[in-house]
Structure formats: C-alpha cells, structure tokens
Design an enzyme around this catalytic site. Structure first.
Site, PDB file in Angstrom:
ATOM      1  N   HIS A 146     -13.526   4.576   8.700  1.00  0.00           N
ATOM      2  CA  HIS A 146     -12.309   4.495   9.262  1.00  0.00           C
ATOM      3  C   HIS A 146     -12.237   3.033   9.619  1.00  0.00           C
ATOM      4  O   HIS A 146     -12.106   2.556  10.696  1.00  0.00           O
ATOM      5  CB  HIS A 146     -12.520   5.346  10.574  1.00  0.00           C
ATOM      6  CG  HIS A 146     -12.705   6.503  10.301  1.00  0.00           C
ATOM      7  ND1 HIS A 146     -13.114   7.756  11.432  1.00  0.00           N
ATOM      8  CD2 HIS A 146     -12.139   7.441   9.238  1.00  0.00           C
ATOM      9  CE1 HIS A 146     -12.958   8.618  10.941  1.00  0.00           C
ATOM     10  NE2 HIS A 146     -12.696   8.648   9.634  1.00  0.00           N
ATOM     11  N   GLU A 156      -0.191  -1.208  -7.697  1.00  0.00           N
ATOM     12  CA  GLU A 156      -1.528  -0.587  -7.444  1.00  0.00           C
ATOM     13  C   GLU A 156      -2.724  -0.989  -8.187  1.00  0.00           C
ATOM     14  O   GLU A 156      -2.564  -1.194  -9.453  1.00  0.00           O
ATOM     15  CB  GLU A 156      -1.290   0.861  -7.351  1.00  0.00           C
ATOM     16  CG  GLU A 156      -2.761   1.829  -7.449  1.00  0.00           C
ATOM     17  CD  GLU A 156      -3.656   1.318  -6.027  1.00  0.00           C
ATOM     18  OE1 GLU A 156      -4.850   1.131  -6.222  1.00  0.00           O
ATOM     19  OE2 GLU A 156      -3.162   1.069  -4.889  1.00  0.00           O
ATOM     20  N   ALA A 157      -3.653  -1.494  -7.825  1.00  0.00           N
ATOM     21  CA  ALA A 157      -4.689  -2.016  -8.310  1.00  0.00           C
ATOM     22  C   ALA A 157      -5.661  -1.192  -9.185  1.00  0.00           C
ATOM     23  O   ALA A 157      -6.058  -1.390 -10.292  1.00  0.00           O
ATOM     24  CB  ALA A 157      -5.787  -2.970  -7.381  1.00  0.00           C
ATOM     25  N   ALA A 210      -0.132   4.313   3.055  1.00  0.00           N
ATOM     26  CA  ALA A 210       0.951   3.618   3.535  1.00  0.00           C
ATOM     27  C   ALA A 210       1.593   3.007   2.516  1.00  0.00           C
ATOM     28  O   ALA A 210       2.925   3.300   2.674  1.00  0.00           O
ATOM     29  CB  ALA A 210       0.298   2.123   4.385  1.00  0.00           C
TER      30      ALA A 210
END
Length: 502
Positions: free
Chosen positions: A442, A33-34, A14
């Site tokens: 999921h 972003e980690a 995403a």
C-alpha cells in the site's frame, strides 16, 4: 504522436480512470504504459493472485535492507494495463474518514472525506447500501464475498465473542469494527481498472493507448510541461500535448520520472548527474506503506480451498496510540501467511490472523540509482524506524490473540505456530514483528498534496512551479489511510478528472 490535448503516463488504476473519463468529452488523450497490453490468465482468477507476484505483470521491486529486519522486503507493483488493480488481492475498502480529514487539516484543503465522497461514489455501483454513502451507476461493482470461506465466518464470529463491534459496512469509511469487506470480484472473476474503465473506452477514436512504452523524461520549457519522451523497444518517440501531462505512474514511478526530468531534491539530482529544473525536496520523500505481521495457526482440520481472495473479513480498530483514528487492520486469511525469512516449524495447513499497521509514523524515500530511466530506483520505506509503530503492531497482535482464542475458532484452532504461545513479553513480540516483516503493498505519499515546502503538488494536483503538469495517483496521498489503497486511488483519479475537465 501529435495533436493530443492530454498525455497520461501510466495505465494503472489511476491512468485507466483518467483515460476513460477525459476521453468521454471528445478531447484527444494519449495513454502510455511501460508494461504489456495482454492480460495474464491468472489475473481473472481471484485466489490465483499470489502467483502473479514476480510475473511479467509485476515490477518485482525490492527495498534496501531494512533496519528492522536486516533484510530487503519484496515490493510487488503492477505493470501493464490495470496496474496493481490487475494483480492485487482485490479488497475494495475506503479508509476511515479520520485519515482523509487529516489530509485537509494538514494543508490539503478540499481533500477531506466529505470532499472525496462524490468521487468515491462515482466510481462504484453498489446495491442495498446507504445511498448517502455508497454509489450507484459507477463502472465498478464491488461487493462482499458471494461464497465466504468458513475461516472468515468463524473469525467474524470470534471477534464478536471477544467483544468487538460488528460494522454494517466496513468498506464505507465511517465505522470501526469487523465485517465482510467489499471485493473487486464480479461473477467469480477479478474486476480491474482496465476491465471497468479502459476496455469500454478503447474503441473511441480520440483515445490512443501505447503499451511497452517507457517514458524517459518530461519535456519542459519556460511555459511548463509540453509533452514526454518515451521509448518502445529501441525506438524513441516524442508525444506533445496542447493541454496537460498527467502523471499516474504510481508511488514509485511518478517521483522517479519527476527526478529524471530535473524536478526533485536538488542535492540528490546533482549527485546523480541531473540538471536541476525545480528544487522540490518532497519528491520521493514521505514514503509510507502498511507493514504486515500476524499470528499463524495450524489448522485442526483440512482447510477448504478459497474461492475468493484469501481475505474476506476485516477489522478496523484503534489501539489508542495512533493520532488519526483507527491504526490497525486485522484480517482472517485462509492460508499461513508470513515472511519467507521467518524460521519456524512445518506449518502444514493453517490460517492467519493478519495484523497490519495502517497508521504508521515511519517515513521513507524513493531515490534514483542512476540517470538511466530503465534502472530500478532505490526504495527505502524505513519500516519501524519510529518506535511507536512497533507499539501499535504489538497491541494489534494482542488483540489478534484474544480473538484467536475465542470459541468460534475452536473447531479450526490446532496450535499457534507463529510466533508461538510462549512468545508473550513485549520485547519478544517486538522482535517477532521486526522479523516477520511483510509489505501490504500500500505504497503512497512520495508526491504529497499540500502547501508547505515538503509538498509536491497543490490542491489542484499541479506540481509546484511547473505549469501543465499534474500528479493523480497514490503518490499524492499526504499521510496514510487506514485501508487498502486501491479504492482511494480510484477516487483520487475520479476527482482529478473532474478538476482537469473543469
């Protein structure tokens, strides 16, 4: 880091879509972003994806011990540019429309299948498909396996012999039955969200990307969310924005960050020592996943190595137990696939008819372990705590056994290794389902779209009661979809970008 209109937290599927789409119009976007910024060599090689589990590109979480099995379950999730799209099994499949329409019927107005269809189409470029259903000109180029594995071809033929329908486009969202599903593989290499969306946008001067950046908390005041605080190594930074903060940290990371910032179930926040900013009991609740089981067969002849993702043909079926359309997915897998803890004979070479519960009734939760942003959260998917889920999987195993005995698979069928041909009674199959418990990875639902007291975001994806703060990832899915989640996350992010820009 100042002067940004938008801050996007998380550069997974995403986040890559949002960063690319929002920066198209010239506004300044910061993507945090980690994970690291370098792709691992194995990411590009489709059949090598299992080797990425437990690597530096995987958060490598575990659930708490599950009531069903008495053991924790491994929960891989992507860490780094592209997130889970960089380490997953590359199935690019929409769920059946009934699942999305259940979102709208449950209060997420404007999020039914027809509402999401333009976003699905905008994400993809397909050829030779129904143009009313499939997209042309999008960044992703999914398609069926170019060199299909013989076990997939035999399994598809066997499903037809057993009387099950053949789908023209099992990835499209309108059909039940069996077919070659679309894969995120282009010219023999994985195509991740970073490949398709982010990399082409990296040279834009209005897009900033910071990796190894752990977001510690949201910056909140009376006007809503005005930015984030994050850490790179031992240094702490503040990123302000004049527009919105968009959370795309995923089903685990997004509720974790909300709770660390005082947004979540009040009693839990107080128990871990966090001041309550907004009492939203739905944050971290409603966790759902697709558990996986299956039949494992010894192969009667040497199994050729797979050139793709090990699972190229899927079947989507209704057992009659689930409430919203198809409730099981079957897949022919060219390796023997089972939970590590399952005792059994030496399998040698084999294959699997995997059975996944894609319409689970059970719901779990994500909770904080402590106020430390680096601490792993407490994950409890509560698999099979609703007995109906066991009934659905047992029904799926019986279907798989019927297909597994069909003539087309006879050249490959040696013997049934798991659960074994003598395991036939319902109680025995239920025990096997509980024991052979794997996650299909999921994860969804922990910041659900809706209007009731258990929802977290409204139909515009704004967090209830907090201005300038949205959620745009799988955590927003209010109920399960009957497919691998990646294609739907692309669509949610595409639609979120349109909502933000409008």
């Amino acid at each position: 880091m100042r002067g940004y209109e938008y801050v996007v937290v998380g550069a997974g599927t995403a986040g890559c879509v949002l960063a690319a789409r929002l920066s198209e119009s010239g506004v300044r976007v910061l993507l945090l972003e980690a994970g690291g910024g370098r792709a691992l060599e194995a990411m590009a090689i489709p059949p090598a994806w299992p080797s990425l589990m437990g690597s530096s590109a995987d958060w490598a979480d575990q659930t708490v011990a599950q009531q069903a099995s008495g053991r924790p379950v491994a929960w891989p999730r992507g860490r780094g540019l592209g997130g889970s799209s960089s380490i997953n099994a590359m199935n690019f499949v929409r769920g059946h429309r009934a699942g999305y329409d259940a979102w709208a019927d449950g209060g997420a107005k404007g999020w039914g299948f027809d509402d999401l269809l333009p976003a699905f189409k905008r994400s993809e470029h397909t050829e030779g498909r129904d143009p009313a259903l499939r997209g042309v000109g999008g960044p992703l180029t999914p398609g069926p396996a170019v060199q299909g594995h013989p076990i997939s071809a035999a399994g598809l033929e066997a499903a037809g012999e057993a009387g099950y329908a053949m789908a023209r486009d099992i990835s499209g969202g309108l059909e039940e039955g069996f077919g070659w599903c679309d894969l995120s593989i282009v010219n023999g290499r994985r195509q991740s969200a970073a490949d398709a969306y982010l990399t082409p946008a990296l040279d834009r001067p209005n897009l900033g990307v910071v990796t190894d950046a752990l977001v510690e908390r949201l910056l909140l005041d009376d006007d809503g969310c005005r930015g984030v605080q994050y850490r790179v190594g031992d240094e702490t930074f503040v990123a302000d924005c004049s527009g919105e903060v968009v959370l795309a940290a995923g089903t685990i990371g997004t509720p974790q960050l909300l709770m660390l910032s005082g947004i979540g179930p009040a009693d839990h926040l107080r128990n871990v020592g966090i001041e309550v900013v907004a009492d939203l009991p739905g944050v971290g609740a409603n966790l759902h996943d697709h558990p996986m089981c299956g039949l494992v067969y010894r192969s009667a002849q040497p199994m050729p190595p797979g050139a793709n993702n090990h699972g190229e043909v899927q079947g989507l079926l209704s057992t009659g137990i689930g409430a919203h359309g198809p409730d099981v997915q079957l897949m022919f897998v060219d390796v023997p696939l089972h939970a590590d803890a399952v005792p059994g004979p030496d399998l040698g070479q084999g294959y699997t008819i995997a059975v996944s519960l894609v319409a689970p009734y059970s719901r779990g939760s994500v909770r904080l372990a402590s106020i430390d942003p680096g601490a792993r959260p407490v994950i409890d998917p509560a698999y099979y705590t609703d007995e109906r889920d066991l009934d659905i999987v047992v029904a799926g195993l019986r279907i798989a056994r019927e297909i597994g005995a069909a003539p087309a698979l006879s050249p490959w069928r040696g013997s049934e290794a798991l659960p074994g041909p003598d395991v036939r009674e319902t109680d025995e199959l239920r025990r096997y389902v509980r024991t052979n418990l794997r996650s299909y990875s999921h994860y969804a639902g922990t910041c659900a779209i809706g209007t009731d007291e258990r929802s977290v975001v409204d139909i515009g994806l704004f967090v209830h009661g907090i201005r300038n703060l949205r959620v745009a990832d799988a955590s927003a899915m209010p109920s399960p979809i009957s497919a691998n989640t990646n294609a739907t996350v692309y669509a949610i992010a595409e639609r979120a970008a349109e909502l933000i820009r409008s």
